[in-house]
Design an enzyme around this catalytic site. Sequence first.
Site, PDB file in Angstrom:
ATOM      1  N   ALA A  85     -62.390  28.857 -28.712  1.00 54.13           N
ATOM      2  CA  ALA A  85     -61.585  28.478 -27.549  1.00 54.13           C
ATOM      3  C   ALA A  85     -62.543  28.006 -26.462  1.00 54.13           C
ATOM      4  O   ALA A  85     -63.208  28.817 -25.820  1.00 54.13           O
ATOM      5  CB  ALA A  85     -60.757  29.660 -27.070  1.00 54.13           C
ATOM      6  N   MET A  86     -62.627  26.697 -26.271  1.00 57.52           N
ATOM      7  CA  MET A  86     -63.586  26.115 -25.329  1.00 57.52           C
ATOM      8  C   MET A  86     -62.870  25.712 -24.043  1.00 57.52           C
ATOM      9  O   MET A  86     -61.939  24.919 -24.070  1.00 57.52           O
ATOM     10  CB  MET A  86     -64.297  24.916 -25.962  1.00 57.52           C
ATOM     11  CG  MET A  86     -65.125  25.289 -27.184  1.00 57.52           C
ATOM     12  SD  MET A  86     -66.062  23.897 -27.870  1.00 57.52           S
ATOM     13  CE  MET A  86     -67.297  23.648 -26.581  1.00 57.52           C
ATOM     14  N   CYS A  89     -55.868  30.769 -12.598  1.00 58.99           N
ATOM     15  CA  CYS A  89     -56.143  29.413 -13.073  1.00 58.99           C
ATOM     16  C   CYS A  89     -55.207  28.371 -12.480  1.00 58.99           C
ATOM     17  O   CYS A  89     -55.633  27.266 -12.148  1.00 58.99           O
ATOM     18  CB  CYS A  89     -56.088  29.376 -14.600  1.00 58.99           C
ATOM     19  SG  CYS A  89     -54.470  29.810 -15.296  1.00 58.99           S
ATOM     20  N   GLY A 128     -64.590  24.580 -21.264  1.00 61.75           N
ATOM     21  CA  GLY A 128     -65.418  23.690 -20.463  1.00 61.75           C
ATOM     22  C   GLY A 128     -66.403  24.444 -19.601  1.00 61.75           C
ATOM     23  O   GLY A 128     -67.151  23.844 -18.826  1.00 61.75           O
ATOM     24  N   GLY A 129     -66.431  25.772 -19.748  1.00 61.14           N
ATOM     25  CA  GLY A 129     -67.359  26.602 -18.993  1.00 61.14           C
ATOM     26  C   GLY A 129     -68.589  26.960 -19.803  1.00 61.14           C
ATOM     27  O   GLY A 129     -68.663  26.702 -21.007  1.00 61.14           O
ATOM     28  N   CYS A 159     -51.382  36.205 -19.782  1.00 56.70           N
ATOM     29  CA  CYS A 159     -51.833  34.997 -20.478  1.00 56.70           C
ATOM     30  C   CYS A 159     -52.594  35.346 -21.747  1.00 56.70           C
ATOM     31  O   CYS A 159     -52.411  34.709 -22.785  1.00 56.70           O
ATOM     32  CB  CYS A 159     -52.705  34.157 -19.552  1.00 56.70           C
ATOM     33  SG  CYS A 159     -53.349  32.656 -20.319  1.00 56.70           S
ATOM     34  N   SER A 215     -68.002  29.797 -23.000  1.00 56.78           N
ATOM     35  CA  SER A 215     -67.483  29.317 -24.283  1.00 56.78           C
ATOM     36  C   SER A 215     -68.410  28.276 -24.900  1.00 56.78           C
ATOM     37  O   SER A 215     -68.467  28.140 -26.130  1.00 56.78           O
ATOM     38  CB  SER A 215     -66.073  28.750 -24.117  1.00 56.78           C
ATOM     39  OG  SER A 215     -66.029  27.700 -23.175  1.00 56.78           O
TER      40      SER A 215
END
Length: 360
Positions: free
Chosen positions: A8-9, A196, A11-12, A100, A15
């Site tokens: 599960a990427m 988020c 963009g940080g 979530c 991950s």
Amino acid sequence: MNKTVVVAMSGGVDSSVVAYLLKTTTPYKVIGLFMKNWEEEDSDGLCSTAKDYEDVERVAGQLDIPYYTVSFAKEYRERVFSRFLREYSKGYTPNPDVLCNREIKFDLLQRKVRELGGDFLATGHYCRLSSAAEGRHLLRGLDPQKDQSYFLCGTRRESLDNVLFPLGGMTKTKVRAIAEQARLATAQKRDSTGICFIGKRPFKSFLEKFVPNVEGDIVDYDSQKVVGRHEGAHYYTIGQRRGLDLGGSEKPCYVVGKDMEKNIVYIVRGEDHPLLYQTELTAKELNWFVSPESITRCSAKVRYRSEDEECEILHSDEDSEVRVRFSSPVKAITPGQTIAFYDGEKCLGGGVIEVSMTPH
């Protein structure tokens, strides 16, 4: 044939390092998966996911791994955001990150992992899982400043059976160093904080788009005198100090309760005021990683950054709730927040706090 792990990427950096470690230190086939949970962009683009997706593309290109994107925006709005609004309008302080994780990341995302032929789901959470020989248990992350087991305490146990947490035994400093050494595109990217879907916007300006402002009185509970006005009791949480804009007191003011029917926010003066402290609460919507009958004494966190509090678990005839009695008074127990239970390093489970909103 080598097994497949779907990362599960986000963009940080976390991950990104997970994908890098799995690609370079394991025999697994690695696939990146970017999850989009929010569609709306405000005028400043603060909630945009475009930059995050670009970073996923860049890191996936560096690692030479395939990557995909999936949108759960509709499901997120139905399962997480709608409940968030309902609870806030009632005066509660919900934790959307816990919801979530349970409803989206470790449920719907798991289904997508299976669609992609994945054997495992890997995330950048700072948690650990015990070895199979001991049974599958959720453990705190090694770095106490980054431990995220609190946010997973509501996740169904079976949802973690095929999960990997490669960062659980690392510190954030170590993760950053790995990213720098590997020259990952996200090595210098700042950590995201807050909820988020709110992004960098002020919480109040976001919430008032969905929950109407209703002006009311701020009342000093001890004197029962009106000391100020507010634009909506739902904006205030138990223990809150900032944003009250009340002068004329040597001691700081704290929110101690709310009457949602009368739209009153109650305050007290001084952080040591006894009404700010409670010794009991009820926990509902329980999720257990162990048999609940075996738990009589443990520790608990009543919010993410709070200290562990020793407590006794009092079971009732209702399996859906327990009474929690603390060894010492606990400050600012907040209805709607998440409570996580622990036995040392092991997370036993969690629930939603139910206490009276009015001082007593």
